[in-house]
Design a protein around this motif. Structure first.
Motif, PDB file in Angstrom:
ATOM      1  N   LEU A  26      98.202 -96.370 -22.235  1.00  0.00           N
ATOM      2  CA  LEU A  26      97.619 -95.155 -22.804  1.00  0.00           C
ATOM      3  C   LEU A  26      98.692 -94.080 -22.959  1.00  0.00           C
ATOM      4  O   LEU A  26      98.724 -93.356 -23.970  1.00  0.00           O
ATOM      5  N   TRP A  27      99.573 -93.973 -21.989  1.00  0.00           N
ATOM      6  CA  TRP A  27     100.655 -92.985 -22.098  1.00  0.00           C
ATOM      7  C   TRP A  27     101.486 -93.241 -23.358  1.00  0.00           C
ATOM      8  O   TRP A  27     101.786 -92.318 -24.120  1.00  0.00           O
ATOM      9  N   HIS A  28     101.878 -94.505 -23.571  1.00  0.00           N
ATOM     10  CA  HIS A  28     102.674 -94.827 -24.758  1.00  0.00           C
ATOM     11  C   HIS A  28     101.894 -94.552 -26.040  1.00  0.00           C
ATOM     12  O   HIS A  28     102.456 -94.070 -27.031  1.00  0.00           O
ATOM     13  N   ASP A  29     100.598 -94.861 -26.027  1.00  0.00           N
ATOM     14  CA  ASP A  29      99.781 -94.620 -27.220  1.00  0.00           C
ATOM     15  C   ASP A  29      99.703 -93.124 -27.541  1.00  0.00           C
ATOM     16  O   ASP A  29      99.646 -92.739 -28.719  1.00  0.00           O
ATOM     17  N   VAL A  30      99.705 -92.290 -26.507  1.00  0.00           N
ATOM     18  CA  VAL A  30      99.582 -90.847 -26.723  1.00  0.00           C
ATOM     19  C   VAL A  30     100.939 -90.191 -26.982  1.00  0.00           C
ATOM     20  O   VAL A  30     101.093 -89.370 -27.896  1.00  0.00           O
ATOM     21  N   PHE A  31     101.948 -90.582 -26.192  1.00  0.00           N
ATOM     22  CA  PHE A  31     103.227 -89.863 -26.236  1.00  0.00           C
ATOM     23  C   PHE A  31     104.380 -90.677 -26.818  1.00  0.00           C
ATOM     24  O   PHE A  31     105.526 -90.215 -26.802  1.00  0.00           O
ATOM     25  N   GLY A  32     104.093 -91.883 -27.302  1.00  0.00           N
ATOM     26  CA  GLY A  32     105.137 -92.663 -27.946  1.00  0.00           C
ATOM     27  C   GLY A  32     106.221 -93.085 -26.976  1.00  0.00           C
ATOM     28  O   GLY A  32     105.953 -93.628 -25.907  1.00  0.00           O
ATOM     29  N   ALA A  33     107.482 -92.796 -27.334  1.00  0.00           N
ATOM     30  CA  ALA A  33     108.626 -93.260 -26.551  1.00  0.00           C
ATOM     31  C   ALA A  33     108.927 -92.390 -25.342  1.00  0.00           C
ATOM     32  O   ALA A  33     109.866 -92.678 -24.596  1.00  0.00           O
ATOM     33  N   GLU A  34     108.161 -91.332 -25.120  1.00  0.00           N
ATOM     34  CA  GLU A  34     108.412 -90.480 -23.960  1.00  0.00           C
ATOM     35  C   GLU A  34     108.252 -91.294 -22.680  1.00  0.00           C
ATOM     36  O   GLU A  34     107.283 -92.051 -22.532  1.00  0.00           O
ATOM     37  N   PRO A  35     109.217 -91.205 -21.757  1.00  0.00           N
ATOM     38  CA  PRO A  35     109.174 -92.055 -20.553  1.00  0.00           C
ATOM     39  C   PRO A  35     107.861 -91.925 -19.787  1.00  0.00           C
ATOM     40  O   PRO A  35     107.314 -90.823 -19.641  1.00  0.00           O
ATOM     41  N   VAL A  36     107.378 -93.060 -19.285  1.00  0.00           N
ATOM     42  CA  VAL A  36     106.149 -93.075 -18.494  1.00  0.00           C
ATOM     43  C   VAL A  36     106.421 -92.428 -17.140  1.00  0.00           C
ATOM     44  O   VAL A  36     107.365 -92.806 -16.446  1.00  0.00           O
ATOM     45  N   PRO A  37     105.625 -91.450 -16.724  1.00  0.00           N
ATOM     46  CA  PRO A  37     105.818 -90.858 -15.386  1.00  0.00           C
ATOM     47  C   PRO A  37     105.659 -91.913 -14.298  1.00  0.00           C
ATOM     48  O   PRO A  37     104.881 -92.868 -14.438  1.00  0.00           O
ATOM     49  N   ALA A  38     106.384 -91.741 -13.226  1.00  0.00           N
ATOM     50  CA  ALA A  38     106.358 -92.728 -12.145  1.00  0.00           C
ATOM     51  C   ALA A  38     104.948 -92.962 -11.626  1.00  0.00           C
ATOM     52  O   ALA A  38     104.577 -94.085 -11.270  1.00  0.00           O
ATOM     53  N   ARG A  39     104.114 -91.904 -11.608  1.00  0.00           N
ATOM     54  CA  ARG A  39     102.764 -92.054 -11.049  1.00  0.00           C
ATOM     55  C   ARG A  39     101.889 -92.956 -11.903  1.00  0.00           C
ATOM     56  O   ARG A  39     100.856 -93.446 -11.433  1.00  0.00           O
ATOM     57  N   TYR A  40     102.270 -93.181 -13.165  1.00  0.00           N
ATOM     58  CA  TYR A  40     101.493 -94.039 -14.062  1.00  0.00           C
ATOM     59  C   TYR A  40     102.179 -95.381 -14.328  1.00  0.00           C
ATOM     60  O   TYR A  40     101.664 -96.185 -15.108  1.00  0.00           O
ATOM     61  N   ASP A  41     103.316 -95.614 -13.696  1.00  0.00           N
ATOM     62  CA  ASP A  41     104.099 -96.813 -14.027  1.00  0.00           C
ATOM     63  C   ASP A  41     103.867 -97.906 -12.985  1.00  0.00           C
ATOM     64  O   ASP A  41     104.470 -97.901 -11.916  1.00  0.00           O
ATOM     65  N   PHE A  42     102.970 -98.846 -13.301  1.00  0.00           N
ATOM     66  CA  PHE A  42     102.708-100.010 -12.456  1.00  0.00           C
ATOM     67  C   PHE A  42     103.179-101.296 -13.139  1.00  0.00           C
ATOM     68  O   PHE A  42     102.757-102.390 -12.778  1.00  0.00           O
ATOM     69  N   ARG A  43     104.027-101.184 -14.136  1.00  0.00           N
ATOM     70  CA  ARG A  43     104.433-102.352 -14.926  1.00  0.00           C
ATOM     71  C   ARG A  43     105.313-103.284 -14.095  1.00  0.00           C
ATOM     72  O   ARG A  43     106.297-102.852 -13.512  1.00  0.00           O
ATOM     73  N   MET A  44     104.937-104.564 -14.089  1.00  0.00           N
ATOM     74  CA  MET A  44     105.686-105.540 -13.307  1.00  0.00           C
ATOM     75  C   MET A  44     106.685-106.314 -14.158  1.00  0.00           C
ATOM     76  O   MET A  44     107.432-107.133 -13.640  1.00  0.00           O
ATOM     77  N   ALA A  45     106.685-106.093 -15.448  1.00  0.00           N
ATOM     78  CA  ALA A  45     107.640-106.775 -16.333  1.00  0.00           C
ATOM     79  C   ALA A  45     107.930-105.849 -17.494  1.00  0.00           C
ATOM     80  O   ALA A  45     107.132-104.992 -17.843  1.00  0.00           O
TER      81      ALA A  45
END
Length: 647
Positions: free
Chosen positions: A628-647
């Motif tokens: 959702l962050w990427h969909d809203v803000f594009g290439a703006e870095p994902v804040p650490a509190r929203y970053d659960f990506r494992m790959a």
């Protein structure tokens, strides 16, 4: 020599309240997604992966009522102590071994979390990191991992008391038993496990014991092999060499760039083992008799998502990796357990006490040979075989004192089998007291023991049913009850659980004809969705929300269905009409943001993300927040509190 003891002792920790179970059944899946197994993997692994997992975790209900607010709590714990080691078990949390302390040094051989913070990693959702958990039945963190087990004291022949824990697994209809003890003068915790299949037919079986150990930069994980099957979060499995593979020497988990599983190929060894050895030479080793031949290392990796998951699971600090032992080479397999069979083995948890220079040698063969010698000294194979025989002889001994109560489903299962003539276990060593039958079992017990009565006659249609059952005997018994909204609802759920979608649809439609309830509308919606009718599913879930507007789970499902049917406007309408309490939950807010963006209301989506959104039951591997962050803000870095990506 100190005489071993077993005592009850409260454990004081900050803990988040587990909350109430969801009372909405899930008969149509939620099990973990399958991995893609490469064609180059061994035939037995490929065949084991084809042995089907159950369709769902039904009749178990989800444990998703927790939050992330921790408060001082007192947990019931049972402590084994032989003056050398102290092993603390939590019978109310799946019998988990919470800590295993070397009394001379104060060192804990397992990672004991400093708090109890549930998160969404188990088959029923709630799971807690740390200690050693016992996983039975099907792939994943067990349905029992956050549920109480029966527990009792058994007197061992050597005078060392044994802690026995047991429970019925309702999915496989088998009984499992765990006997744990610390021998007098012994340096290792001994655990005897027995699974008994009283059914006439074979059932797919699974067991993995998962031990967390502290992650340190100087921790090395060793096992006696040159091959492993590695997984990543891209959904694939492939064979890799040990210790060095594509991303370097993966036996040093703290240096791993990503989260990964390494299943060590140990089949055929008389004494399988895996050990984590730090720079002092100390650390946990798990050795066992040959039946439990699987061994695994899991690490979160040092990427942003992996570090965030560590903080999410251990919010008061601390990092861990997992050393695991199982019935199969990997966790993608089940193995068929014959009807009437009883399987057992012994596991030993101990300090490997190795020479750090040898265990950390750059020569893998030297390191493995040295640790293997240490393991053989701790638990000689011939002695483990003798220990298994002695534990087997004690397995049917009646307990001296009951220490904790599990569920009432074992007692009900006994009564069902008496009625049907099906085989059952000898309960002398693992009793399921009639006193454990409670409100969840009450209507089913009446249905079973009072022919001609209708246990559902006075059910309030405004309230969801409190429990569910599965299996042919219950279908037959329900057909003896006069038609009514709840009888037909249960018949519909049972049919859905066994995959008979049209029969389920018919029963649920009939239930709604007797009385329109949110529960039958929601159940029929799930069937419709599985049959490829998303528009009908949305309509039925919208009706369910209207009938039970204060049920947040219904709002979640209705909004999710509306988005899946490309009706984001309806999702927002449902959100806006919901009570304030339902609108506050993190996952509902996430759906609000998604729906707002799809309707073109970017400002509303931005406002959702700006609100420090917290989803307590975010699923392992789930990327919804970062997406959702990427969909809203594009290439703006994902804040650490929203970053659960494992790959």
């Amino acid at each position: 020599m100190t005489i071993p003891t077993l005592r009850r002792e409260p454990l004081h920790l900050p803990a988040a309240h587990l909350g109430e179970e969801s009372l909405l059944p899930v008969p149509d899946g939620l099990l973990e997604a399958p991995f893609e197994l490469g064609d180059d993997l061994p035939v037995e692994l490929q065949e084991g992966a084809q042995i089907g997992p159950p369709r769902s975790v039904h009749p178990y209900l989800l444990q998703d009522g927790y939050d992330r607010n921790r408060h001082p709590a007192e947990l019931d714990s049972l402590v084994l102590d032989n003056g050398i080691l102290q092993a603390r078990f939590l019978p109310g949390m799946g019998g988990r071994l919470w800590s295993l302390v070397d009394l001379a040094t104060g060192r804990d051989l397992v990672y004991a979390n400093s708090c109890v913070q549930p998160a969404n990693l188990a088959l029923r959702n709630a799971w807690v990191a740390g200690g050693v958990e016992w996983n039975l039945g099907t792939k994943g963190h067990s349905v029992h991992t956050m549920a109480p087990l029966h527990a009792a004291r058994v007197e061992g022949p050597d005078g060392a008391p044994r802690l026995r824990m047991w429970e019925l697994d309702r999915i496989r209809r088998v009984v499992f038993q765990i006997d744990a003890w610390l021998p007098a003068g012994g340096r290792g915790l001994h655990v005897y496990v027995r699974i008994e299949n009283p059914n006439d037919e074979a059932v797919p079986m699974y067991w993995w014991s998962n031990a967390a150990v502290e992650q340190r930069p100087d921790l090395r994980v060793l096992a006696p092999t040159r091959r492993a099957y590695a997984t990543g979060y891209d959904g694939t499995v492939g064979e890799v060499p040990v210790p060095v593979a594509e991303h370097g020497d993966h036996t040093w988990p703290a240096a791993s760039p990503r989260a990964a599983d390494y299943f060590y190929a140990l089949h055929g060894q008389q004494q399988p083992w895996v050990a984590g050895v730090d720079g002092t030479g100390h650390g946990l080793v798990i050795a066992s008799t040959a039946r439990l031949h699987g061994r695994k290392l899991f690490c979160w990796g040092n990427g942003p998502g992996g570090r965030h998951w560590q903080q999410w699971l251990s919010p008061d600090g601390g990092e861990y990796v997992e050393l695991q032992a199982g019935l199969t080479s990997t966790q993608f397999e089940h193995v068929m357990m014959p009807g009437g069979a009883s399987w057992d083995w012994v596991e030993v948890y101990a300090d490997v006490a190795a020479d750090p220079d040898l265990a950390h040698s750059q020569d893998w063969d030297v390191a493995v040979a040295h640790v293997a010698d240490q393991v053989a000294a701790l638990a000689p194979p011939e002695r483990l075989t003798e220990t298994l025989s002695a534990a087997r002889a004690l397995a049917d001994q009646a307990p001296e004192q009951l220490l904790a109560a599990g569920s009432g489903w074992g007692a009900l299962e006994r009564e069902v089998r008496r009625q049907t003539g099906e085989r059952w276990i000898d309960e002398s060593s693992r009793p399921f007291p009639a006193s454990t039958l409670g409100s969840e079992q009450h209507p089913w017990h009446r249905l079973l023991t009072e022919p001609g009565t209708d246990p559902f006659a006075d059910a309030d249609p405004a309230l969801p049913p409190s429990s569910y059952v599965c299996g042919p005997p219950w279908v037959e018994l329900l057909h003896q009850v006069p038609p009514g909204w709840l009888r037909d609802y249960h018949l519909g759920v049972l049919a859905h659980a066994r995959g008979d979608l049209q029969t389920a649809r018919d029963h649920l439609h009939t239930s709604r004809g007797h009385r329109r309830t949110a529960w039958a509308a929601r159940a029929e919606a799930r069937v419709a969705a599985e049959q490829g009718e998303p528009a009908l599913a949305v309509d039925l879930l919208t009706e369910a929300v209207r009938l039970a507007p204060t049920q947040p789970h219904l709002l979640l499902e209705a909004m999710s269905a509306a988005l899946a049917a490309d009706r984001p406007e309806l999702a927002l309408e449902l959100f806006d009409a919901a009570p304030v309490a339902s609108r506050r939950t993190g996952r509902v807010r996430l759906l609000e943001g998604t729906a707002a963006l799809r309707t073109g209301d970017r400002a509303r989506a931005e406002a959702v993300l700006a609100s420090d959104l917290v989803i307590p039951d975010l699923r392992e591997g789930e990327r919804s927040l970062s997406d959702l962050w990427h969909d809203v803000f594009g290439a703006e870095p994902v804040p650490a509190r929203y970053d659960f990506r494992m790959a």
